[in-house]
Design a protein around this motif. Structure first.
Motif, short mmCIF file in Angstrom:
data_model
loop_
_atom_site.label_atom_id
_atom_site.label_comp_id
_atom_site.label_asym_id
_atom_site.label_seq_id
_atom_site.Cartn_x
_atom_site.Cartn_y
_atom_site.Cartn_z
N GLY A 104 49.38 39.36 53.70
CA GLY A 104 49.44 37.92 53.73
C GLY A 104 50.44 37.40 54.74
O GLY A 104 50.86 38.12 55.67
N GLU A 105 50.86 36.16 54.55
CA GLU A 105 51.78 35.52 55.49
C GLU A 105 53.19 36.11 55.40
O GLU A 105 53.99 35.98 56.32
N ALA A 106 53.51 36.72 54.28
CA ALA A 106 54.80 37.39 54.10
C ALA A 106 54.53 38.76 53.48
O ALA A 106 53.44 39.04 52.99
N ARG A 107 55.54 39.61 53.50
CA ARG A 107 55.35 40.95 52.96
C ARG A 107 55.10 40.94 51.46
O ARG A 107 54.63 41.94 50.90
N THR A 108 55.40 39.85 50.82
CA THR A 108 55.23 39.77 49.37
C THR A 108 53.94 39.05 48.97
O THR A 108 53.72 38.80 47.79
N THR A 109 53.09 38.73 49.94
CA THR A 109 51.82 38.07 49.62
C THR A 109 50.67 38.88 50.22
O THR A 109 50.84 39.64 51.18
N ALA A 110 49.49 38.69 49.62
CA ALA A 110 48.31 39.41 50.09
C ALA A 110 47.09 38.60 49.71
O ALA A 110 47.14 37.69 48.88
N SER A 111 45.95 38.93 50.32
CA SER A 111 44.68 38.34 49.92
C SER A 111 43.74 39.46 49.50
O SER A 111 43.82 40.58 50.01
N ILE A 112 42.85 39.12 48.59
CA ILE A 112 41.97 40.12 47.99
C ILE A 112 40.53 39.85 48.38
O ILE A 112 40.12 38.70 48.58
N GLY A 113 39.77 40.91 48.51
CA GLY A 113 38.34 40.82 48.73
C GLY A 113 37.65 41.88 47.89
O GLY A 113 38.22 42.94 47.63
N TYR A 114 36.42 41.61 47.47
CA TYR A 114 35.71 42.60 46.66
C TYR A 114 34.21 42.37 46.75
O TYR A 114 33.74 41.28 47.05
N ALA A 115 33.48 43.45 46.49
CA ALA A 115 32.01 43.38 46.49
C ALA A 115 31.49 44.53 45.65
O ALA A 115 32.03 45.64 45.67
N LEU A 116 30.43 44.26 44.88
CA LEU A 116 29.85 45.26 43.99
C LEU A 116 28.48 45.71 44.48
O LEU A 116 27.72 44.93 45.05
N HIS A 117 28.19 46.95 44.19
CA HIS A 117 26.83 47.44 44.36
C HIS A 117 25.94 46.74 43.33
O HIS A 117 26.38 46.48 42.20
N PRO A 118 24.70 46.37 43.68
CA PRO A 118 23.85 45.63 42.73
C PRO A 118 23.73 46.28 41.37
O PRO A 118 23.67 45.59 40.35
N ARG A 119 23.73 47.62 41.30
CA ARG A 119 23.57 48.28 40.00
C ARG A 119 24.78 48.09 39.09
O ARG A 119 24.68 48.29 37.87
N ALA A 120 25.92 47.70 39.67
CA ALA A 120 27.14 47.60 38.87
C ALA A 120 27.41 46.19 38.38
O ALA A 120 28.37 45.97 37.63
N ARG A 121 26.59 45.23 38.78
CA ARG A 121 26.88 43.84 38.45
C ARG A 121 26.57 43.51 37.00
O ARG A 121 25.67 44.09 36.40
N GLY A 122 27.36 42.58 36.47
CA GLY A 122 27.11 42.08 35.12
C GLY A 122 27.69 42.91 34.01
O GLY A 122 27.43 42.63 32.83
N ALA A 123 28.50 43.91 34.32
CA ALA A 123 29.06 44.79 33.29
C ALA A 123 30.58 44.72 33.22
O ALA A 123 31.20 45.53 32.54
N GLY A 124 31.20 43.79 33.94
CA GLY A 124 32.65 43.67 33.91
C GLY A 124 33.38 44.68 34.76
O GLY A 124 34.61 44.81 34.66
N VAL A 125 32.65 45.40 35.63
CA VAL A 125 33.28 46.44 36.44
C VAL A 125 34.30 45.85 37.41
O VAL A 125 35.43 46.35 37.54
N MET A 126 33.93 44.76 38.10
CA MET A 126 34.85 44.22 39.10
C MET A 126 36.09 43.62 38.47
O MET A 126 37.19 43.74 39.02
N ALA A 127 35.97 42.97 37.32
CA ALA A 127 37.15 42.43 36.67
C ALA A 127 38.13 43.55 36.33
O ALA A 127 39.35 43.41 36.51
#
Length: 411
Positions: A104-127
């Protein structure tokens, strides 16, 4: 949560292996390439992310190489593959998606990104994956310093991504116009949602995600609004002081209005139902329970409603309001909103709307003078109403007509 370091493709000292016993975050493997290719060719991935159009196996191989190489950069992105059991019959964990953290803008900050394979969606995996990552980086940090805040953003309309951010405790900060590249047109920018998660935040929802549950009774059905309900919207010519223009349903504004209703329910600020006839399911109007000052998590809410002209004169508003009121005042453990008190506001000269409230046990507790501009330089009064549970006064007989509140919900 377990933290370990395993040697795979020379990344033993760099990539922490994180698991909660169901989901595992690990380094990317060459064996993930086929699944990554499937994921990146999926329609949702193409719509909501910036993966290259016409994604190829070579692209997937390059991605895994870059993901591993970034761990050798002291300030590089930190990418984990997500592994989970996707086939219960086999019981074998397999690639389920990816999650990454960017400086992120400082060493103590960051941004997150994520993506699931279609077979894994809807089961709470990403959370689960996001909670694992957040707990790790808040404690140790991926760049040598613990992170204090993680930022998230997504293109407006990416409800899958927003649902994950909501489930893991992110606080939403609003919409930033034209702040995200359009995946299909690099010359155009799209609006994006923004949220963040602090080190001391619980990794659970900040507020409930409200739903317009289906409620039936007395010949009516309260249900979620649908895009095709635009065909039922009718032109109206009610006095302007009865309802602000931003709340009066019209065909031109309906798509934006509907999108905003979904956002308000995701923020727990209100619930909007379409009022439909049980026999035809055709939209007759709408009813809402909302809060003007944040999430509807206290014990007070506001009632609003509006009808299309062809539905008037049949006590539809009275019956629809009764269904919404019953749901709003029902305890949360019985599926209701758990409110103790409902309020409403009307124009004093909107007799039909006032009758609807009185018929449903509301009593007027105040009158504000000369607040509504009327034609001919005149001013009208506003009335304020309340109903407690149980109602503090029996309601008189039924009302009808064509009610329209001064406000049918937040903007």
């Amino acid at each position: 949560m377990e933290t370990d370091h395993r040697d795979h493709l020379g990344l033993a000292a760099l990539v922490p292996l994180l698991t909660d016993g169901v989901v595992t975050l690990r380094a990317h493997h060459a064996e993930d390439v086929d699944a990554i290719l499937e994921q990146c060719l999926d329609a949702d991935a193409q719509r909501w992310t910036t993966v290259p159009r016409g994604y190829t196996r070579e692209d997937a191989e390059g991605f895994t190489d870059r993901a591993r190489a970034a761990w050798g950069d002291p300030r590089g992105n930190r990418l984990w593959a997500i592994e989970a059991v996707l086939d219960e019959d086999s019981g074998t964990p397999s690639y389920a998606g990816a999650v990454d953290l960017r400086p992120g803008e400082a060493r103590t900050t960051a941004s997150i990104g994520y993506a699931l394979h279609p077979r894994a969606r809807g089961a709470g995996v990403m959370a689960r994956a996001v909670r694992l990552l957040a707990a790790h980086v808040f404690e140790t940090g991926p760049w040598g310093t613990p992170v204090s805040r993680i930022h998230w953003r997504a293109i407006v309309g990416n409800w899958g991504s927003r649902r994950v951010a909501w489930a893991t405790g992110f606080t939403f900060h609003g919409v930033v116009p034209e702040s995200h590249v359009d995946p299909d047109d690099p010359e155009r920018a799209l609006d994006s949602w923004h949220a963040s998660l602090g080190r001391d935040d619980a990794l659970t929802p900040v507020a409930p995600w409200l739903e317009a549950v289906v409620i039936e009774g007395d010949g009516l059905r309260l249900r979620p609004w649908r895009a095709e309900d635009i065909d039922a919207i009718e032109e109206r010519h009610d006095p302007e002081h009865w309802m602000p223009g931003r709340s009066t349903l019209g065909r031109d504004m309906f798509p934006a209005w509907l999108a905003r209703r979904h956002e308000l329910m995701a923020e727990a600020s209100g619930v909007d139902w379409c009022v439909a006839d049980t026999a035809t399911d055709r939209a007759l109007g709408g009813v809402t329970v909302f809060s003007r000052s944040g999430p509807l998590t206290g014990d007070v809410g506001e009632l609003g409603y509006q009808l299309f002209p062809s539905a008037r004169g049949r006590h539809v508003a009275r019956r629809a309001a009764a269904l919404a009121i019953s749901h709003a005042l029902a305890p949360r453990d019985r599926g209701g909103l758990g409110l103790r008190r409902l309020v409403s506001e009307t124009a004093a000269d909107n007799v039909a709307s006032n009758r609807v409230l009185m018929a449903n046990g509301f009593v007027s507790f105040g009158r504000e003078h000369d607040v509504d501009p009327l034609p001919g330089a005149a001013w009208g009064d506003a009335l304020y109403w309340e109903r407690l549970t149980p109602p503090n006064r029996p309601g008189p007989g039924s009302g009808g007509g064509h009610p329209g509140l001064r406000s049918t919900g937040p903007g």
